[in-house]
Design an enzyme around this catalytic site. Structure first.
Site, PDB file in Angstrom:
ATOM      1  N   GLU A 127      34.254  15.748  59.654  1.00 47.44           N
ATOM      2  CA  GLU A 127      35.688  15.926  59.419  1.00 47.44           C
ATOM      3  C   GLU A 127      36.410  14.587  59.283  1.00 47.44           C
ATOM      4  O   GLU A 127      37.308  14.436  58.447  1.00 47.44           O
ATOM      5  CB  GLU A 127      36.312  16.751  60.556  1.00 47.44           C
ATOM      6  N   CYS A 173      40.690  26.298  43.872  1.00 48.43           N
ATOM      7  CA  CYS A 173      42.122  25.963  43.829  1.00 48.43           C
ATOM      8  C   CYS A 173      42.283  24.444  43.853  1.00 48.43           C
ATOM      9  O   CYS A 173      42.885  23.867  44.757  1.00 48.43           O
ATOM     10  CB  CYS A 173      42.837  26.609  45.012  1.00 48.43           C
ATOM     11  N   CYS A 232      41.790  29.837  38.410  1.00 50.09           N
ATOM     12  CA  CYS A 232      42.497  30.995  38.965  1.00 50.09           C
ATOM     13  C   CYS A 232      41.753  32.308  38.730  1.00 50.09           C
ATOM     14  O   CYS A 232      41.814  33.222  39.560  1.00 50.09           O
ATOM     15  CB  CYS A 232      43.914  31.073  38.395  1.00 50.09           C
ATOM     16  N   CYS A 246      39.425  33.074  41.547  1.00 50.09           N
ATOM     17  CA  CYS A 246      39.979  33.020  42.898  1.00 50.09           C
ATOM     18  C   CYS A 246      40.128  34.418  43.495  1.00 50.09           C
ATOM     19  O   CYS A 246      40.674  35.324  42.843  1.00 50.09           O
ATOM     20  CB  CYS A 246      41.340  32.326  42.876  1.00 50.09           C
ATOM     21  N   CYS A 298      48.640  35.893  44.502  1.00 60.13           N
ATOM     22  CA  CYS A 298      49.115  34.506  44.489  1.00 60.13           C
ATOM     23  C   CYS A 298      50.377  34.379  43.640  1.00 60.13           C
ATOM     24  O   CYS A 298      50.366  34.689  42.447  1.00 60.13           O
ATOM     25  CB  CYS A 298      48.019  33.586  43.956  1.00 60.13           C
TER      26      CYS A 298
END
EC number: 3.2.2.31
Length: 350
Positions: free
Chosen positions: A37, A192, A199, A202, A208
């Site tokens: 991370e 995204c 799109c 997705c 959305c």
């Protein structure tokens, strides 16, 4: 879109398409997730993987990292950028070793108290490694939420960030949180994306708002533009055969703890520095200048190369060394320094 529908569709997508074999996902531990991370902050996965693997090979446990010299940590980090991350990583490892007996903490308060760890990173460690119910809000998650719910404004503004945190809390499911949080990061990285989002692929397309209005480019809002100031830095490249003089920067600040060429704001300052050390500057040669851009300013670097006849020159500088081009020592280097050293390795400076 209802939160339950949102999370169900994201989880279904993850089961089919999500990333499940990244190095830090194999035999997951809080230490591995934390390391990944921190490395992934403002850095692409493909760039991080080889660095992560080298770190794990050299520092298989947090105690190994804590016991390592900072120079070695910075050396392994060289090229990854944002070196404060590496310094904080080392400090945090020492804190884990000292305060927690080398066992990575498992509560939010203890993890969030580690240097360089914010709310999202702490949530990622707890959810991805331990399955605990904590939301996350990294850059990818911000983008997915901002577009799906049409959250206007730059996420760097506190009120916008707070809105996105509220949404993240709402859509994070009680079960399967480790899969969901990984899915959100994957969705932002793979589908995204910042430009040219896919799109049609997705799972959130039908709910959305940005997709419905073909307005994805408006979300999230961009950081207000500002003209970056320009500075000039004269780098002094002292060379004796295959040895190059480098000095260690102070622990904090720009390139903190890294080894760099002596740097000056003006050429006359550089020449004065040489004169004070009785170094003959007759053969001082200016090489091709280039620009290095930081987040807050441009640095126009003017390399000044000077061959010297002795290794004794300038060795009263404290944390300094003669860097052997053929047998490089394990020290951290700033990216422009690495670039110039590589140039010197290839032969005559230009």
């Amino acid at each position: 879109m209802q939160a339950s529908q949102f999370s169900a569709q994201v989880l279904d997508w993850y089961d089919k398409y999500g990333r499940k074999t990244l190095p830090w996902q194999i035999n997951k531990t809080p230490y591995k997730v934390w390391l990944s991370e921190v490395m992934l902050q403002q850095t692409q996965v493909t760039t991080v993987i080889p660095y992560f693997e080298r770190f794990m090979a050299r520092f298989p446990t947090v105690t190994d990292l804590a016991n390592a010299p900072l120079d070695e940590v910075l050396h392994l980090w060289t090229g990854l950028g944002y070196y404060a991350r590496a310094r904080n990583l080392h400090k945090a490892a020492q804190q884990v070793a000292t305060l927690h007996g080398g066992e990575f903490p498992q509560t939010f308060a203890e993890i969030a108290a580690l240097p360089g760890v914010g709310r999202s990173t702490a949530g990622a460690i707890l959810s991805l490694a331990l399955g605990k119910h904590y939301p996350i809000l990294d850059g990818n998650v911000k983008r997915v939420l901002a577009r799906c719910y049409a959250v206007s404004g730059w996420p760097g503004k506190k009120e916008v960030e707070n809105t996105l945190w509220t949404l993240s809390e709402q859509v994070t499911p009680a079960r399967g949180v480790e899969r969901f949080n990984q899915a959100m990061m994957d969705l932002g990285a793979m589908v995204c994306t910042r430009s040219k989002p896919k799109c049609t692929l997705c799972p959130l397309q039908n709910g959305c708002i940005a997709a419905a209005h073909e307005s994805w480019s408006r979300y999230p809002g961009k950081k207000p533009k500002q003209t970056l100031p320009e500075r000039t830095g004269y780098f002094l490249l002292l060379q004796h055969n295959q040895e190059i003089f480098l000095a260690q920067r102070p622990p904090s600040g720009l390139w903190g703890g890294l080894y760099c060429f002596p740097q000056f704001a003006r050429e006359d300052e550089l020449r004065e520095w040489l004169a004070q050390r009785h170094v003959n500057a007759d053969n001082l040669t200016q090489l091709n200048a280039f620009r290095h851009t930081f987040s807050h300013f441009h640095l126009d670097i003017v390399p000044m190369w000077l061959p010297v006849s002795s290794l004794d020159a300038c060795m009263d500088e404290g944390s300094a060394l003669w860097y052997n081009l053929a047998q490089p020592p394990s020290v951290g280097l700033a990216a422009p320094v690495e670039r110039l050293l590589q140039q010197l390795r290839t032969g005559a400076p230009v």
